[in-house]
Design a protein around this motif. Sequence first.
Motif, PDB file in Angstrom:
ATOM      1  N   MET A   1       0.845  -1.178   0.000  1.00  0.00           N
ATOM      2  CA  MET A   1       0.000   0.000   0.000  1.00  0.00           C
ATOM      3  C   MET A   1       0.893   1.246   0.000  1.00  0.00           C
ATOM      4  O   MET A   1       1.881   1.303   0.698  1.00  0.00           O
ATOM      5  N   TYR A   2       0.506   2.203  -0.809  1.00  0.00           N
ATOM      6  CA  TYR A   2       1.290   3.430  -0.920  1.00  0.00           C
ATOM      7  C   TYR A   2       0.640   4.560  -0.134  1.00  0.00           C
ATOM      8  O   TYR A   2      -0.579   4.620  -0.014  1.00  0.00           O
ATOM      9  N   SER A   3       1.488   5.454   0.367  1.00  0.00           N
ATOM     10  CA  SER A   3       0.946   6.665   0.990  1.00  0.00           C
ATOM     11  C   SER A   3       0.362   7.529  -0.128  1.00  0.00           C
ATOM     12  O   SER A   3       0.641   7.307  -1.309  1.00  0.00           O
ATOM     13  N   LYS A   4      -0.420   8.511   0.251  1.00  0.00           N
ATOM     14  CA  LYS A   4      -1.018   9.411  -0.730  1.00  0.00           C
ATOM     15  C   LYS A   4       0.067  10.088  -1.577  1.00  0.00           C
ATOM     16  O   LYS A   4      -0.069  10.225  -2.791  1.00  0.00           O
ATOM     17  N   ASP A   5       1.138  10.485  -0.918  1.00  0.00           N
ATOM     18  CA  ASP A   5       2.244  11.163  -1.599  1.00  0.00           C
ATOM     19  C   ASP A   5       2.956  10.218  -2.570  1.00  0.00           C
ATOM     20  O   ASP A   5       3.265  10.590  -3.704  1.00  0.00           O
ATOM     21  N   GLN A   6       3.211   8.983  -2.132  1.00  0.00           N
ATOM     22  CA  GLN A   6       3.862   7.996  -3.005  1.00  0.00           C
ATOM     23  C   GLN A   6       2.988   7.677  -4.216  1.00  0.00           C
ATOM     24  O   GLN A   6       3.487   7.568  -5.332  1.00  0.00           O
ATOM     25  N   ALA A   7       1.689   7.515  -3.973  1.00  0.00           N
ATOM     26  CA  ALA A   7       0.754   7.230  -5.065  1.00  0.00           C
ATOM     27  C   ALA A   7       0.753   8.379  -6.068  1.00  0.00           C
ATOM     28  O   ALA A   7       0.786   8.161  -7.291  1.00  0.00           O
ATOM     29  N   SER A   8       0.737   9.594  -5.569  1.00  0.00           N
ATOM     30  CA  SER A   8       0.757  10.771  -6.437  1.00  0.00           C
ATOM     31  C   SER A   8       2.046  10.823  -7.256  1.00  0.00           C
ATOM     32  O   SER A   8       2.017  11.116  -8.458  1.00  0.00           O
ATOM     33  N   GLN A   9       3.165  10.517  -6.630  1.00  0.00           N
ATOM     34  CA  GLN A   9       4.455  10.519  -7.327  1.00  0.00           C
ATOM     35  C   GLN A   9       4.496   9.449  -8.419  1.00  0.00           C
ATOM     36  O   GLN A   9       5.014   9.690  -9.509  1.00  0.00           O
ATOM     37  N   LEU A  10       3.963   8.272  -8.113  1.00  0.00           N
ATOM     38  CA  LEU A  10       3.937   7.201  -9.120  1.00  0.00           C
ATOM     39  C   LEU A  10       3.048   7.584 -10.308  1.00  0.00           C
ATOM     40  O   LEU A  10       3.421   7.362 -11.460  1.00  0.00           O
ATOM     41  N   ARG A  11       1.871   8.139 -10.019  1.00  0.00           N
ATOM     42  CA  ARG A  11       0.985   8.599 -11.100  1.00  0.00           C
ATOM     43  C   ARG A  11       1.684   9.640 -11.969  1.00  0.00           C
ATOM     44  O   ARG A  11       1.647   9.573 -13.192  1.00  0.00           O
ATOM     45  N   GLN A  12       2.308  10.593 -11.295  1.00  0.00           N
ATOM     46  CA  GLN A  12       3.004  11.656 -12.018  1.00  0.00           C
ATOM     47  C   GLN A  12       4.148  11.079 -12.863  1.00  0.00           C
ATOM     48  O   GLN A  12       4.350  11.488 -14.009  1.00  0.00           O
ATOM     49  N   ALA A  13       4.879  10.128 -12.312  1.00  0.00           N
ATOM     50  CA  ALA A  13       5.977   9.495 -13.050  1.00  0.00           C
ATOM     51  C   ALA A  13       5.448   8.758 -14.286  1.00  0.00           C
ATOM     52  O   ALA A  13       6.057   8.823 -15.360  1.00  0.00           O
ATOM     53  N   LYS A  48     -10.202  11.971 -22.398  1.00  0.00           N
ATOM     54  CA  LYS A  48      -9.709  11.723 -21.050  1.00  0.00           C
ATOM     55  C   LYS A  48      -9.043  10.357 -20.969  1.00  0.00           C
ATOM     56  O   LYS A  48      -9.600   9.366 -21.426  1.00  0.00           O
ATOM     57  N   MET A  49      -7.859  10.324 -20.361  1.00  0.00           N
ATOM     58  CA  MET A  49      -7.162   9.072 -20.083  1.00  0.00           C
ATOM     59  C   MET A  49      -7.014   8.986 -18.568  1.00  0.00           C
ATOM     60  O   MET A  49      -6.561   9.933 -17.934  1.00  0.00           O
ATOM     61  N   GLN A  50      -7.400   7.853 -18.010  1.00  0.00           N
ATOM     62  CA  GLN A  50      -7.395   7.689 -16.555  1.00  0.00           C
ATOM     63  C   GLN A  50      -6.886   6.285 -16.228  1.00  0.00           C
ATOM     64  O   GLN A  50      -7.240   5.319 -16.914  1.00  0.00           O
ATOM     65  N   THR A  51      -6.094   6.179 -15.185  1.00  0.00           N
ATOM     66  CA  THR A  51      -5.646   4.873 -14.715  1.00  0.00           C
ATOM     67  C   THR A  51      -5.522   4.893 -13.194  1.00  0.00           C
ATOM     68  O   THR A  51      -5.247   5.931 -12.610  1.00  0.00           O
ATOM     69  N   ASP A  52      -5.789   3.741 -12.590  1.00  0.00           N
ATOM     70  CA  ASP A  52      -5.700   3.634 -11.131  1.00  0.00           C
ATOM     71  C   ASP A  52      -5.056   2.298 -10.772  1.00  0.00           C
ATOM     72  O   ASP A  52      -4.307   1.733 -11.558  1.00  0.00           O
ATOM     73  N   SER A  53      -5.401   1.764  -9.625  1.00  0.00           N
ATOM     74  CA  SER A  53      -4.747   0.537  -9.144  1.00  0.00           C
ATOM     75  C   SER A  53      -5.290  -0.737  -9.785  1.00  0.00           C
ATOM     76  O   SER A  53      -4.699  -1.802  -9.626  1.00  0.00           O
ATOM     77  N   ARG A  54      -6.399  -0.659 -10.500  1.00  0.00           N
ATOM     78  CA  ARG A  54      -7.010  -1.867 -11.061  1.00  0.00           C
ATOM     79  C   ARG A  54      -7.247  -1.841 -12.567  1.00  0.00           C
ATOM     80  O   ARG A  54      -7.352  -2.884 -13.188  1.00  0.00           O
ATOM     81  N   SER A  55      -7.380  -0.638 -13.136  1.00  0.00           N
ATOM     82  CA  SER A  55      -7.753  -0.571 -14.547  1.00  0.00           C
ATOM     83  C   SER A  55      -7.376   0.781 -15.132  1.00  0.00           C
ATOM     84  O   SER A  55      -6.854   1.650 -14.440  1.00  0.00           O
ATOM     85  N   ALA A  56      -7.686   0.922 -16.415  1.00  0.00           N
ATOM     86  CA  ALA A  56      -7.460   2.186 -17.107  1.00  0.00           C
ATOM     87  C   ALA A  56      -8.579   2.366 -18.117  1.00  0.00           C
ATOM     88  O   ALA A  56      -9.197   1.389 -18.554  1.00  0.00           O
ATOM     89  N   GLU A 114      -8.709  -3.703 -18.252  1.00  0.00           N
ATOM     90  CA  GLU A 114      -8.791  -4.251 -16.898  1.00  0.00           C
ATOM     91  C   GLU A 114      -7.447  -4.847 -16.480  1.00  0.00           C
ATOM     92  O   GLU A 114      -6.606  -5.165 -17.311  1.00  0.00           O
ATOM     93  N   ASN A 115      -7.289  -5.031 -15.190  1.00  0.00           N
ATOM     94  CA  ASN A 115      -6.121  -5.715 -14.617  1.00  0.00           C
ATOM     95  C   ASN A 115      -4.792  -5.070 -14.987  1.00  0.00           C
ATOM     96  O   ASN A 115      -3.840  -5.754 -15.363  1.00  0.00           O
ATOM     97  N   ALA A 116      -4.738  -3.764 -14.903  1.00  0.00           N
ATOM     98  CA  ALA A 116      -3.485  -3.029 -15.108  1.00  0.00           C
ATOM     99  C   ALA A 116      -3.440  -1.929 -14.051  1.00  0.00           C
ATOM    100  O   ALA A 116      -4.434  -1.248 -13.826  1.00  0.00           O
ATOM    101  N   SER A 117      -2.297  -1.785 -13.421  1.00  0.00           N
ATOM    102  CA  SER A 117      -2.166  -0.822 -12.333  1.00  0.00           C
ATOM    103  C   SER A 117      -1.074   0.190 -12.625  1.00  0.00           C
ATOM    104  O   SER A 117       0.057  -0.182 -12.973  1.00  0.00           O
ATOM    105  N   VAL A 118      -1.402   1.448 -12.451  1.00  0.00           N
ATOM    106  CA  VAL A 118      -0.406   2.505 -12.596  1.00  0.00           C
ATOM    107  C   VAL A 118       0.649   2.387 -11.497  1.00  0.00           C
ATOM    108  O   VAL A 118       1.764   2.880 -11.643  1.00  0.00           O
ATOM    109  N   PHE A 119       0.329   1.686 -10.419  1.00  0.00           N
ATOM    110  CA  PHE A 119       1.248   1.534  -9.298  1.00  0.00           C
ATOM    111  C   PHE A 119       2.216   0.363  -9.469  1.00  0.00           C
ATOM    112  O   PHE A 119       3.077   0.141  -8.629  1.00  0.00           O
ATOM    113  N   ASN A 120       2.069  -0.386 -10.547  1.00  0.00           N
ATOM    114  CA  ASN A 120       2.978  -1.484 -10.857  1.00  0.00           C
ATOM    115  C   ASN A 120       3.737  -1.119 -12.130  1.00  0.00           C
ATOM    116  O   ASN A 120       3.178  -1.154 -13.224  1.00  0.00           O
ATOM    117  N   ARG A 121       4.995  -0.765 -11.984  1.00  0.00           N
ATOM    118  CA  ARG A 121       5.796  -0.334 -13.148  1.00  0.00           C
ATOM    119  C   ARG A 121       5.852  -1.409 -14.240  1.00  0.00           C
ATOM    120  O   ARG A 121       6.038  -1.087 -15.408  1.00  0.00           O
TER     121      ARG A 121
END
Length: 153
Positions: A1-13, A48-56, A114-121
């Motif tokens: 689990m990522y902190s809010k700041d870590q999650a934001s940094q990963l999304r931004q990256a 709009k392009m959107q991605t999260d921990s489970r999908s995009a 489905e089944n793709a996470s922005v938090f998994n490089r």
Amino acid sequence: MYSKDQASQLRQAFWTTFGQYLSPQLSADGLKINWINYKTGVKHLHFKMQTDSRSAYIAIELSHPDLGVQELFFEQFKELKIVLTSTLDEEWEWQLHMPDEYGKTVSRIYKTLENASVFNRNDWPALISFFKPRIIALDDFWSTAKYSFDALK
């Protein structure tokens, strides 16, 4: 689990990486373009392009506050469905008047991965491969279709 700041940094990256990857790609009109913040030139009409921990998902999103006007835009896209589908080379989902992540009523024409996470490089290549051809195809479609919306501006 990522902190809010870590999650934001990963999304931004991710979005920085995606932007750099697409940077050399010119628009259908041969212009340099910001693919991540694509400007349609029509108020309340966004790609709009959107991605999260489970999908995009990638979407044409209609957010006009007047639901009647929003529906007019949606109907105009329906008139262009054959052109849109042939440009995208696939079928997308069509949803009139749905709540967005903030509870606001929008209409969307979209495709989901489905089944793709922005938090998994390790998923980033799949996400980039999902977004890239579709945003380029949307731009190709929009370069000619935008004139159909001039009366609705």
